[in-house]
Write a protein that holds these residues in place. Structure first.
Motif, PDB file in Angstrom:
ATOM      1  N   GLY A 215       0.778  -1.235   0.000  1.00 13.03           N
ATOM      2  CA  GLY A 215       0.000   0.000   0.000  1.00 13.03           C
ATOM      3  C   GLY A 215       0.809   1.283   0.000  1.00 13.03           C
ATOM      4  N   PHE A 216       2.122   1.181  -0.007  1.00 17.07           N
ATOM      5  CA  PHE A 216       2.941   2.386  -0.046  1.00 17.07           C
ATOM      6  C   PHE A 216       2.891   3.004  -1.438  1.00 17.07           C
ATOM      7  CE2 PHE A 216       4.752   0.120   3.539  1.00 17.07           C
ATOM      8  CZ  PHE A 216       4.928   1.140   4.461  1.00 17.07           C
ATOM      9  N   GLU A 217       2.926   4.325  -1.483  1.00 20.35           N
ATOM     10  CA  GLU A 217       2.953   5.051  -2.751  1.00 20.35           C
ATOM     11  C   GLU A 217       4.196   5.925  -2.777  1.00 20.35           C
ATOM     12  OE1 GLU A 217      -0.675   7.190  -3.356  1.00 20.35           O
ATOM     13  OE2 GLU A 217      -1.911   5.426  -2.965  1.00 20.35           O
ATOM     14  N   PHE A 218       4.777   6.069  -3.946  1.00 16.36           N
ATOM     15  CA  PHE A 218       6.012   6.830  -4.086  1.00 16.36           C
ATOM     16  C   PHE A 218       5.852   7.906  -5.151  1.00 16.36           C
ATOM     17  CE2 PHE A 218       7.094   2.518  -2.741  1.00 16.36           C
ATOM     18  CZ  PHE A 218       7.739   2.796  -1.547  1.00 16.36           C
ATOM     19  N   SER A 219       6.532   9.015  -4.943  1.00 20.01           N
ATOM     20  CA  SER A 219       6.490  10.109  -5.916  1.00 20.01           C
ATOM     21  C   SER A 219       7.341   9.753  -7.134  1.00 20.01           C
ATOM     22  CB  SER A 219       7.017  11.395  -5.279  1.00 20.01           C
ATOM     23  OG  SER A 219       8.378  11.235  -4.909  1.00 20.01           O
ATOM     24  N   ASN A 220       7.170  10.530  -8.194  1.00 30.60           N
ATOM     25  CA  ASN A 220       7.984  10.345  -9.391  1.00 30.60           C
ATOM     26  C   ASN A 220       9.294  11.108  -9.236  1.00 30.60           C
ATOM     27  OD1 ASN A 220       6.214   8.696 -10.886  1.00 30.60           O
ATOM     28  ND2 ASN A 220       4.961  10.486 -11.341  1.00 30.60           N
ATOM     29  N   LEU A 221      10.390  10.431  -9.481  1.00 30.52           N
ATOM     30  CA  LEU A 221      11.725  11.002  -9.315  1.00 30.52           C
ATOM     31  C   LEU A 221      11.888  12.311 -10.080  1.00 30.52           C
ATOM     32  CD1 LEU A 221      14.674  10.693  -8.317  1.00 30.52           C
ATOM     33  CD2 LEU A 221      15.117   9.421 -10.416  1.00 30.52           C
ATOM     34  N   LYS A 222      11.460  12.314 -11.335  1.00 30.84           N
ATOM     35  CA  LYS A 222      11.672  13.511 -12.152  1.00 30.84           C
ATOM     36  C   LYS A 222      10.716  14.638 -11.791  1.00 30.84           C
ATOM     37  CE  LYS A 222      14.200  11.269 -15.773  1.00 30.84           C
ATOM     38  NZ  LYS A 222      14.298  10.887 -17.163  1.00 30.84           N
ATOM     39  N   GLY A 223       9.792  14.379 -10.866  1.00 35.07           N
ATOM     40  CA  GLY A 223       8.913  15.423 -10.370  1.00 35.07           C
ATOM     41  C   GLY A 223       9.579  16.310  -9.326  1.00 35.07           C
ATOM     42  N   TRP A 224      10.737  15.880  -8.781  1.00 33.31           N
ATOM     43  CA  TRP A 224      11.391  16.674  -7.739  1.00 33.31           C
ATOM     44  C   TRP A 224      12.916  16.745  -7.869  1.00 33.31           C
ATOM     45  CZ3 TRP A 224      14.969  14.004  -4.970  1.00 33.31           C
ATOM     46  CH2 TRP A 224      14.841  12.621  -4.912  1.00 33.31           C
ATOM     47  N   ILE A 225      13.538  15.832  -8.600  1.00 34.05           N
ATOM     48  CA  ILE A 225      15.004  15.761  -8.602  1.00 34.05           C
ATOM     49  C   ILE A 225      15.660  17.028  -9.143  1.00 34.05           C
ATOM     50  CG2 ILE A 225      15.212  14.570 -10.838  1.00 34.05           C
ATOM     51  CD1 ILE A 225      17.388  13.873  -7.753  1.00 34.05           C
ATOM     52  N   PHE A 226      15.076  17.630 -10.178  1.00 37.07           N
ATOM     53  CA  PHE A 226      15.712  18.814 -10.762  1.00 37.07           C
ATOM     54  C   PHE A 226      15.605  20.025  -9.835  1.00 37.07           C
ATOM     55  CE2 PHE A 226      14.671  16.104 -14.437  1.00 37.07           C
ATOM     56  CZ  PHE A 226      15.969  15.855 -14.852  1.00 37.07           C
ATOM     57  N   ASN A 227      14.535  20.108  -9.055  1.00 36.40           N
ATOM     58  CA  ASN A 227      14.441  21.173  -8.045  1.00 36.40           C
ATOM     59  C   ASN A 227      15.517  20.995  -6.979  1.00 36.40           C
ATOM     60  OD1 ASN A 227      12.254  22.467  -9.226  1.00 36.40           O
ATOM     61  ND2 ASN A 227      10.760  21.259  -8.091  1.00 36.40           N
ATOM     62  N   LEU A 228      15.790  19.761  -6.601  1.00 37.04           N
ATOM     63  CA  LEU A 228      16.838  19.496  -5.614  1.00 37.04           C
ATOM     64  C   LEU A 228      18.214  19.860  -6.172  1.00 37.04           C
ATOM     65  CD1 LEU A 228      17.615  18.331  -2.831  1.00 37.04           C
ATOM     66  CD2 LEU A 228      17.797  16.097  -3.951  1.00 37.04           C
ATOM     67  N   ILE A 229      18.468  19.502  -7.419  1.00 40.43           N
ATOM     68  CA  ILE A 229      19.745  19.861  -8.049  1.00 40.43           C
ATOM     69  C   ILE A 229      19.880  21.377  -8.115  1.00 40.43           C
ATOM     70  CG2 ILE A 229      21.086  19.764 -10.188  1.00 40.43           C
ATOM     71  CD1 ILE A 229      19.797  16.952 -10.644  1.00 40.43           C
ATOM     72  N   ASP A 230      18.795  22.070  -8.492  1.00 37.42           N
ATOM     73  CA  ASP A 230      18.817  23.542  -8.532  1.00 37.42           C
ATOM     74  C   ASP A 230      19.166  24.124  -7.165  1.00 37.42           C
ATOM     75  OD1 ASP A 230      18.131  23.547 -11.209  1.00 37.42           O
ATOM     76  OD2 ASP A 230      16.009  23.991 -10.845  1.00 37.42           O
ATOM     77  N   TYR A 231      18.603  23.546  -6.116  1.00 33.01           N
ATOM     78  CA  TYR A 231      18.870  24.007  -4.756  1.00 33.01           C
ATOM     79  C   TYR A 231      20.371  23.941  -4.453  1.00 33.01           C
ATOM     80  CZ  TYR A 231      19.157  23.863   0.337  1.00 33.01           C
ATOM     81  OH  TYR A 231      19.514  24.085   1.640  1.00 33.01           O
ATOM     82  N   TYR A 232      20.994  22.817  -4.793  1.00 36.66           N
ATOM     83  CA  TYR A 232      22.422  22.663  -4.509  1.00 36.66           C
ATOM     84  C   TYR A 232      23.287  23.526  -5.422  1.00 36.66           C
ATOM     85  CZ  TYR A 232      21.617  19.261  -0.929  1.00 36.66           C
ATOM     86  OH  TYR A 232      21.225  18.666   0.240  1.00 36.66           O
ATOM     87  N   ILE A 233      22.842  23.755  -6.632  1.00 41.72           N
ATOM     88  CA  ILE A 233      23.567  24.680  -7.512  1.00 41.72           C
ATOM     89  C   ILE A 233      23.540  26.078  -6.904  1.00 41.72           C
ATOM     90  CG2 ILE A 233      23.486  25.863  -9.747  1.00 41.72           C
ATOM     91  CD1 ILE A 233      22.589  23.157 -10.968  1.00 41.72           C
ATOM     92  N   GLU A 234      22.369  26.502  -6.425  1.00 37.26           N
ATOM     93  CA  GLU A 234      22.250  27.825  -5.802  1.00 37.26           C
ATOM     94  C   GLU A 234      23.103  27.925  -4.545  1.00 37.26           C
ATOM     95  OE1 GLU A 234      18.270  29.372  -5.324  1.00 37.26           O
ATOM     96  OE2 GLU A 234      17.663  28.443  -7.217  1.00 37.26           O
ATOM     97  N   LEU A 235      23.135  26.872  -3.726  1.00 38.62           N
ATOM     98  CA  LEU A 235      23.985  26.878  -2.528  1.00 38.62           C
ATOM     99  C   LEU A 235      25.453  27.061  -2.903  1.00 38.62           C
ATOM    100  CD1 LEU A 235      22.809  24.066  -0.072  1.00 38.62           C
ATOM    101  CD2 LEU A 235      22.799  26.520   0.298  1.00 38.62           C
ATOM    102  N   ASN A 236      25.860  26.417  -3.966  1.00 42.82           N
ATOM    103  CA  ASN A 236      27.251  26.488  -4.413  1.00 42.82           C
ATOM    104  C   ASN A 236      27.595  27.872  -4.957  1.00 42.82           C
ATOM    105  OD1 ASN A 236      29.787  25.085  -4.886  1.00 42.82           O
ATOM    106  ND2 ASN A 236      29.312  25.327  -7.041  1.00 42.82           N
ATOM    107  N   ASN A 237      26.596  28.595  -5.441  1.00 47.10           N
ATOM    108  CA  ASN A 237      26.835  29.924  -6.018  1.00 47.10           C
ATOM    109  C   ASN A 237      26.864  31.034  -4.979  1.00 47.10           C
ATOM    110  OD1 ASN A 237      27.076  28.977  -8.632  1.00 47.10           O
ATOM    111  ND2 ASN A 237      24.887  29.141  -9.024  1.00 47.10           N
ATOM    112  N   LYS A 238      26.600  30.721  -3.721  1.00 50.91           N
ATOM    113  CA  LYS A 238      26.582  31.759  -2.668  1.00 50.91           C
ATOM    114  C   LYS A 238      27.969  32.059  -2.180  1.00 50.91           C
ATOM    115  CE  LYS A 238      21.931  31.046  -1.098  1.00 50.91           C
ATOM    116  NZ  LYS A 238      21.044  30.776  -0.005  1.00 50.91           N
TER     117      LYS A 238
END
Length: 83
Positions: A60-83
């Motif tokens: 009964g477990f449900e999981f999100s779609n990887l490509k629905g969130w992975i690029f936002n996470l990568i963007d977050y780390y790119i922004e952290l690196n640019n500070k």
């Protein structure tokens, strides 16, 4: 369902290392440097890797779609690196 043992959980879908590299290069306008002499790791030669979550879904477990969130996470780390 009677279940014992380990049960895998992960987002649905896969992403290849080359997809991540291309995305980061496009977002940062920088070229990734690949060192063929780097540390050996068990998944270095894998083009894509996914985890079978059938047992978890049967329970009964449900999981999100990887490509629905992975690029936002990568963007977050790119922004952290640019500070």
């Amino acid at each position: 369902m009677n279940c014992s043992g380990s049960i895998n959980g992960s987002s649905n879908g896969t992403i290849s290392l080359i997809e991540i590299i291309n995305y980061v290069e496009n977002k940062t306008n920088k070229k990734v440097i690949i060192d063929l002499n780097g540390d050996k790791a068990p998944y270095n030669s894998e083009k894509a890797y996914s985890i079978n979550t059938d047992k978890a879904k049967d329970l009964g477990f449900e999981f999100s779609n990887l490509k629905g969130w992975i690029f936002n996470l990568i963007d977050y780390y790119i922004e952290l690196n640019n500070k």
